[in-house]
Design an enzyme around this catalytic site. Structure first.
Site, mmCIF file in Angstrom:
data_model
loop_
_atom_site.group_PDB
_atom_site.id
_atom_site.type_symbol
_atom_site.label_atom_id
_atom_site.label_comp_id
_atom_site.label_asym_id
_atom_site.label_seq_id
_atom_site.Cartn_x
_atom_site.Cartn_y
_atom_site.Cartn_z
ATOM 1 N N LYS A 114 20.765 1.889 -1.691
ATOM 2 C CA LYS A 114 19.957 0.986 -2.462
ATOM 3 C C LYS A 114 20.646 -0.228 -3.412
ATOM 4 O O LYS A 114 20.238 -1.366 -3.258
ATOM 5 C CB LYS A 114 18.776 1.504 -3.283
ATOM 6 C CG LYS A 114 17.832 2.241 -2.222
ATOM 7 C CD LYS A 114 16.556 2.754 -3.024
ATOM 8 C CE LYS A 114 15.456 3.251 -1.849
ATOM 9 N NZ LYS A 114 14.287 3.508 -2.302
ATOM 10 N N LYS A 195 15.478 5.224 9.519
ATOM 11 C CA LYS A 195 14.535 5.776 9.313
ATOM 12 C C LYS A 195 13.273 4.777 9.237
ATOM 13 O O LYS A 195 13.500 3.817 8.738
ATOM 14 C CB LYS A 195 14.394 6.659 8.034
ATOM 15 C CG LYS A 195 13.771 6.296 6.778
ATOM 16 C CD LYS A 195 13.816 7.411 5.610
ATOM 17 C CE LYS A 195 13.356 6.428 4.554
ATOM 18 N NZ LYS A 195 13.164 7.436 3.397
ATOM 19 N N LYS A 198 8.917 2.355 4.164
ATOM 20 C CA LYS A 198 7.792 1.304 3.795
ATOM 21 C C LYS A 198 8.550 0.107 3.042
ATOM 22 O O LYS A 198 7.879 -0.963 2.861
ATOM 23 C CB LYS A 198 6.825 1.971 2.803
ATOM 24 C CG LYS A 198 7.617 2.756 1.589
ATOM 25 C CD LYS A 198 6.381 3.181 0.659
ATOM 26 C CE LYS A 198 6.420 4.478 0.284
ATOM 27 N NZ LYS A 198 7.516 4.552 -0.706
HETATM 28 P P1 ATP Z 1 11.302 3.645 1.025
HETATM 29 O O1 ATP Z 1 10.892 3.663 2.436
HETATM 30 O O2 ATP Z 1 10.747 2.732 0.173
HETATM 31 O O3 ATP Z 1 12.829 4.225 0.657
HETATM 32 P P2 ATP Z 1 10.516 6.410 1.135
HETATM 33 O O4 ATP Z 1 9.369 6.049 1.996
HETATM 34 O O5 ATP Z 1 11.857 7.035 1.507
HETATM 35 O O6 ATP Z 1 10.550 4.967 0.438
HETATM 36 P P3 ATP Z 1 8.807 7.992 -0.806
HETATM 37 O O7 ATP Z 1 7.434 7.194 -0.108
HETATM 38 O O8 ATP Z 1 9.024 8.267 -1.959
HETATM 39 O O9 ATP Z 1 10.022 7.191 -0.283
HETATM 40 O O10 ATP Z 1 9.149 9.228 0.357
HETATM 41 C C1 ATP Z 1 8.064 10.209 0.131
HETATM 42 C C2 ATP Z 1 8.507 11.396 1.154
HETATM 43 O O11 ATP Z 1 8.305 10.961 2.503
HETATM 44 C C3 ATP Z 1 9.891 11.960 1.079
HETATM 45 O O12 ATP Z 1 9.848 13.165 0.849
HETATM 46 C C4 ATP Z 1 10.535 11.407 1.921
HETATM 47 O O13 ATP Z 1 11.683 12.148 2.562
HETATM 48 C C5 ATP Z 1 9.340 11.388 3.052
HETATM 49 N N1 ATP Z 1 9.756 10.438 4.249
HETATM 50 C C6 ATP Z 1 9.551 8.964 3.706
HETATM 51 N N2 ATP Z 1 10.042 8.300 4.923
HETATM 52 C C7 ATP Z 1 10.285 9.048 6.190
HETATM 53 C C8 ATP Z 1 10.119 9.040 7.311
HETATM 54 N N3 ATP Z 1 10.521 8.022 8.054
HETATM 55 N N4 ATP Z 1 10.271 10.355 8.074
HETATM 56 C C9 ATP Z 1 10.101 11.346 7.550
HETATM 57 N N5 ATP Z 1 9.702 11.510 5.854
HETATM 58 C C10 ATP Z 1 9.945 10.458 5.593
#
Ligand code: ATP
Ligand code: LTN
Length: 332
Positions: A114, A195, A198
């Site tokens: 990041k 991955k 969002k």
């Molecule tokens: P960003 O995408 O903005 O970096 P994020 O989506 O990783 O954010 P959070 O929304 O805080 O971050 O994640 C919430 C939970 O969802 C965490 O436990 C993360 O590991 C899980 N998560 C996020 N994206 C994925 C994905 N693509 N597949 C599986 N789990 C996910």
């Protein structure tokens, strides 16, 4: 009663990656572990480690709260609250920072990723894992359900807890991550080596929980696969189709072998058409519930109740920690 703690950042629209990798797992656990108390929160303090516009942040906090419930979290089973409404999170984060080292924070891969994308890096982004550790240790969580990308932060949390337990006579429960086997990582639809996120600028890379059904069909139809053309799971060599099979499998409960048998002799079009209907069918009831909730008093009541219970547990813990460290005056 033992505790389970987890949070999600209100940094953007929730997509099926977060839903399948995280929220769906919370919903399963609330039923599977009736002897645990759940603290699930909206990590708004984490969201501002990279500055956000005020109206956007407010909107996303509320949206995430409503989506948690719409996805099946039971407010009678789970304390749902907004992180910034429980000041003890910031308080404990500071105490943990005084027991963490710059070197160990510099090793965090999420920080490295990041910070590379930022022109200037805030201290908040750097110390983010200590705030996350505070979220967890404040409630003496036994288990923390997260996606695999959070494993390193959990390891750091454990290290800090063990270090402080040695220094201050066992003040924290050392938490364990709970990582769902399948679905732990859903990949981007446009770049299956990344991955689904969002914060990805490319909107085609994901399916948001509130997307219209025609958009969902379009996104799945245009998802990247390969030129082989068969429905066979092979994560390393065929990341695109394997990712789509993972989405299918987590939603329906069908194994990869079952899917391979079901789609033997079929091409991508047939598989993708079916997958689109599976995803639309899963998201429809969530969307309906969401629109009922989003401007309701019910949602505010749920968040008030969650906050009050969280403050009760958190303040008790903070008082105990301050006392062990020797802050303030000795209690009579
Ligand atoms: P960003 O995408 O903005 O970096 P994020 O989506 O990783 O954010 P959070 O929304 O805080 O971050 O994640 C919430 C939970 O969802 C965490 O436990 C993360 O590991 C899980 N998560 C996020 N994206 C994925 C994905 N693509 N597949 C599986 N789990 C996910
Ligand atoms: N860092 C996590 C969100 C998060 C979290 C937590 C998860 C903040 N605090 C405490 C579990 C427990 C993320 O980015 N996914």
């Amino acid at each position: 009663m033992k505790h389970i703690v987890s949070g999600i950042q209100p940094t953007g629209s929730l997509n099926i990656g977060t839903y399948l990798g995280s929220i769906k797992n919370f919903v399963k656990l609330q039923d599977q572990m009736p002897e645990h108390e759940f603290f699930i929160f909206i990590a708004d303090l984490h969201a501002i480690t990279i500055p956000k516009e005020k109206q956007f942040l407010r909107k996303k906090i509320k949206e995430l709260a409503a989506l948690y419930i719409a996805c099946g979290l039971d407010p009678n089973r789970v304390n749902l609250f907004i992180q910034s409404e429980v000041p003890a999170h910031s308080q404990l984060a500071y105490l943990l920072q005084c027991n963490s080292y710059i070197g160990e924070l510099e090793r965090m891969t999420q920080y490295k990723d990041k910070s590379k994308k930022q022109e200037s890096v805030t201290v908040g982004l750097f110390s983010y894992p200590t705030l996350m550790a505070a979220d967890i240790l404040l409630y003496d969580a036994e288990y923390v359900p997260v996606g695999i990308d959070q494993k390193q932060h959990l390891e750091l949390t454990r290290d800090i807890a063990i270090r402080m337990n040695n220094r201050y006579n066992d003040i924290f429960t050392v938490p364990q991550p709970l990582i769902a086997e399948v679905g732990a990582k859903i990949q981007s639809l446009t770049d299956p080596d990344q991955k689904m996120s969002k914060s990805d600028d490319l909107i085609k890379s994901r399916i948001d929980l509130l997307d219209d059904e025609n958009i969902i069909r379009k996104r799945i139809r245009s998802a990247v696969t390969d030129s082989v053309g068969t429905i066979v799971y092979n994560k390393e060599q065929r990341a695109g189709i394997s990712n789509l099979m993972t989405i299918y499998s987590v939603i329906t409960g069908k194994s990869f072998t079952e899917l391979e048998e079901q789609y033997q002799g079929c091409g991508y079009k047939e598989f993708k058409d079916d997958l689109a209907e599976v995803v639309v069918g899963e998201l429809k009831p969530i969307q309906e519930r969401y629109y009922d909730l989003i401007n309701s008093k019910e949602l505010d009541d749920i968040l008030d109740k969650g906050r009050d219970r969280a403050i009760q547990v958190a303040m008790k813990k903070i008082t105990k920690i301050n006392d062990r460290i020797g802050l303030g005056r000795k209690r009579r």
